[in-house]
Design a protein around this motif. Structure first.
Motif, PDB file in Angstrom:
ATOM      1  N   VAL A  20       9.995 -17.651 -38.518  1.00 14.02           N
ATOM      2  CA  VAL A  20       9.949 -17.401 -37.079  1.00 14.02           C
ATOM      3  C   VAL A  20      10.881 -18.392 -36.388  1.00 14.02           C
ATOM      4  O   VAL A  20      10.880 -19.581 -36.708  1.00 14.02           O
ATOM      5  N   GLY A  21      11.671 -17.933 -35.424  1.00  8.94           N
ATOM      6  CA  GLY A  21      12.609 -18.784 -34.709  1.00  8.94           C
ATOM      7  C   GLY A  21      11.905 -19.709 -33.726  1.00  8.94           C
ATOM      8  O   GLY A  21      10.836 -19.374 -33.194  1.00  8.94           O
ATOM      9  N   PHE A  22      12.529 -20.860 -33.475  1.00  9.04           N
ATOM     10  CA  PHE A  22      11.965 -21.846 -32.545  1.00  9.04           C
ATOM     11  C   PHE A  22      11.849 -21.257 -31.138  1.00  9.04           C
ATOM     12  O   PHE A  22      10.899 -21.554 -30.401  1.00  9.04           O
ATOM     13  N   ASP A  23      12.805 -20.406 -30.757  1.00  4.98           N
ATOM     14  CA  ASP A  23      12.773 -19.785 -29.424  1.00  4.98           C
ATOM     15  C   ASP A  23      11.560 -18.884 -29.270  1.00  4.98           C
ATOM     16  O   ASP A  23      10.917 -18.846 -28.210  1.00  4.98           O
ATOM     17  N   LYS A  24      11.208 -18.146 -30.351  1.00  7.74           N
ATOM     18  CA  LYS A  24      10.030 -17.259 -30.303  1.00  7.74           C
ATOM     19  C   LYS A  24       8.744 -18.089 -30.184  1.00  7.74           C
ATOM     20  O   LYS A  24       7.808 -17.711 -29.483  1.00  7.74           O
ATOM     21  N   TRP A  25       8.721 -19.199 -30.914  1.00  6.97           N
ATOM     22  CA  TRP A  25       7.545 -20.078 -30.858  1.00  6.97           C
ATOM     23  C   TRP A  25       7.360 -20.644 -29.453  1.00  6.97           C
ATOM     24  O   TRP A  25       6.241 -20.667 -28.932  1.00  6.97           O
ATOM     25  N   LEU A  26       8.454 -21.091 -28.840  1.00  6.22           N
ATOM     26  CA  LEU A  26       8.368 -21.641 -27.488  1.00  6.22           C
ATOM     27  C   LEU A  26       7.840 -20.604 -26.508  1.00  6.22           C
ATOM     28  O   LEU A  26       7.024 -20.917 -25.622  1.00  6.22           O
TER      29      LEU A  26
END
Length: 497
Positions: free
Chosen positions: A467-473
């Protein structure tokens, strides 16, 4: 024009490392003198910039150095790391980190983090062996049938149990082992991988954030602040209960939305990729035989033994890694796996987590750059000067933000405690509040920023789940804001009541 993709975890960390290297050219270099205890000689070693001296290990020696910590905290081994000595900060000649140091930093970081890296690789090997036996497929299929219609129980149990581990013994790095096991279970329950990630990572983060008896944060920080670790315990228990409840409700709300309409998932575009990666075991035809039950029992006992060893026997990474190695060999014998097949499968499983191991090493390399550039103590020195003249409420909330900011540079909770508490906890005396308030601000600030701290564990966790960091944020920021408001209100009330 092609759509720009958010960079990978490794690239994000290298960009941060470059920025930190640049900071070493801008931020003045400086260092505090440090004090460490030698049990074999029963003396204190004082390490200064230009000299090293030894003094008698007595309470008088500590008082003379303005260190308000009981002597027995050192002699009992509660404080085993060198601590900063108050009022000894000195500016140094600049030691900027250039291109060569930047290139070497990830390598140094990998060497320094070798203990946790080997733990991750051996966990990968064990997971590979488990997948080969088919025990996961059979067990997950069975669990999916048992929980049918009551899948939300899974979220409550996983999040609460992991947060319990976080608040009691600092369960954090060890949770990396849980992702490959639990993600297929959550997928079988018709949730997305984000729900599994949140239940594990948020559970760990909320538990360590609101630590109650965690020796690696609240106890060592209280010792370094010169107070009993039970001071403020009731407030921390309330914070833990409320914080965990908020997190569970937040995850369930998102999970139910995804279950009702999978297109509402933040990672819907990766649905097929993730399901293929972790396997669709919902319709598994493998029967849960007695042998497979025994294999699952041995696998589960690895974690029980690990938790007991860390919490009761003072085990650390070498012992934890040994448990997973022995567990893999035992499972190989029970499953009657040929020796050559066992070795190949174990190595392949370890290689699957090599990317995660490298992320941990690169993140440690950022700390190496700061230490070599001599800017970590400078950050602490300026932070200690920021709070001068503040009232109680403003002071304690400033401490919350100071610790959140410092945790980017010092992501280790025990490292943060011994380096900062002798400097920052006495500031509480000046504004007329208990030092336990600073201990709480340290925990809450570090814990809250850990939700999104790229130099912490989040990028390694995201790499496992793909999972990408942008999605997590996008997923976690509303919860971070909710917890921030709740924590600030609680801290403010605590210093006035």
């Amino acid at each position: 024009m092609k759509k720009l993709k958010f960079p990978t975890a490794q690239t994000i960390l290298l960009i941060i490392a470059a920025m930190v290297a640049l900071l070493t050219w801008i931020v003045p270099s400086g260092k505090y003198d440090t004090l460490s205890y030698s049990a074999s000689e029963n003396i204190f070693n004082l390490n200064g910039l230009d000299k090293q001296t030894q003094v008698e290990a007595t309470q008088t020696s500590l008082n003379d150095l303005n260190i308000k910590i009981p002597l027995e905290k050192f002699t009992s081994g509660d404080i085993w790391k060198p601590i900063n000595i108050p009022n000894t900060y000195k500016k140094l000649g600049a030691n900027p980190q250039g291109v060569l140091e930047f290139i070497k930093a990830p390598i140094k970081g990998i060497i320094e983090a070798s203990d946790i890296i080997f733990l991750v690789l051996f966990i990968g090997g064990l997971i590979g062996i488990m997948n080969l036996t088919g025990a996961f497929d059979a067990g997950i299929s069975w669990m999916a049938k048992v929980l049918k219609g009551r899948e939300f129980i899974l979220i409550i149990l996983v999040t609460f149990l992991i947060s319990l581990g976080g608040t009691t013994f600092g369960l954090a790095e060890e949770t990396i082992a849980f992702y490959p096991i639990l993600i297929p279970i959550f997928l079988a329950a018709k949730y997305d991988a984000m729900v599994a990630l949140a239940s594990i990572y948020l559970g760990s983060s909320i538990g360590t954030m609101y630590s109650t008896v965690n020796p690696f944060s609240v106890i060592i920080a209280s010792d370094a602040a010169g107070i009993n670790w039970t001071t403020g315990m009731n407030g921390r228990i309330i914070m833990f209960i409320v914080g965990t409840l908020i997190s569970i409700l937040y995850i369930i709300r998102y999970a139910q939305r995804v279950k009702k309409d999978p297109s509402k998932s933040i990672i819907f575009s990766q649905k097929e990729e993730i399901e293929q990666l972790f396997g669709n075991t919902t319709n598994s035809t493998i029967k849960l035989t007695s042998r497979l039950r025994l294999i699952i029992f041995v696998f589960s006992m690895c974690f029980v033994i690990m938790v007991y060893g860390v919490s009761q026997l003072r085990w650390w990474f070498i012992e934890m890694t040994s448990v997973f190695l022995v567990g893999a060999v035992l499972i190989g014998f029970i499953a009657k796996i040929k020796e050559s097949v066992f070795v190949d499968t174990f190595v392949k499983g370890a290689s699957d987590l090599l990317g995660v191991a490298l992320i941990i090493g690169i993140a440690r390399g950022i700390t190496v750059l700061m230490n070599d550039g001599l800017i970590s103590d400078t950050m602490l020195y300026y932070a200690s000067n920021v709070t001068t003249g503040m009232n109680k409420g403003l002071f304690i909330n400033a401490m919350l933000y100071i610790y959140a900011g410092l945790s980017f540079f010092i992501p280790s909770s025990s490292g943060m405690a011994v380096l900062t508490m002798p400097i920052l906890s006495p500031l509480a005396d000046g504004v007329g509040i208990g030092r336990e308030a600073v201990v709480n601000a340290y925990q809450y600030g570090m814990g809250l920023f850990a939700f999104i701290n790229p130099t912490g564990l989040i990028l390694a966790s995201l790499a496992i789940v793909k999972v990408g960091f942008d999605k997590w944020l996008k997923f976690v920021m509303p919860l971070v804001l909710i917890l921030l408001v709740f924590t600030m209100m609680a801290l403010t009330l605590s210093v006035y009541l």
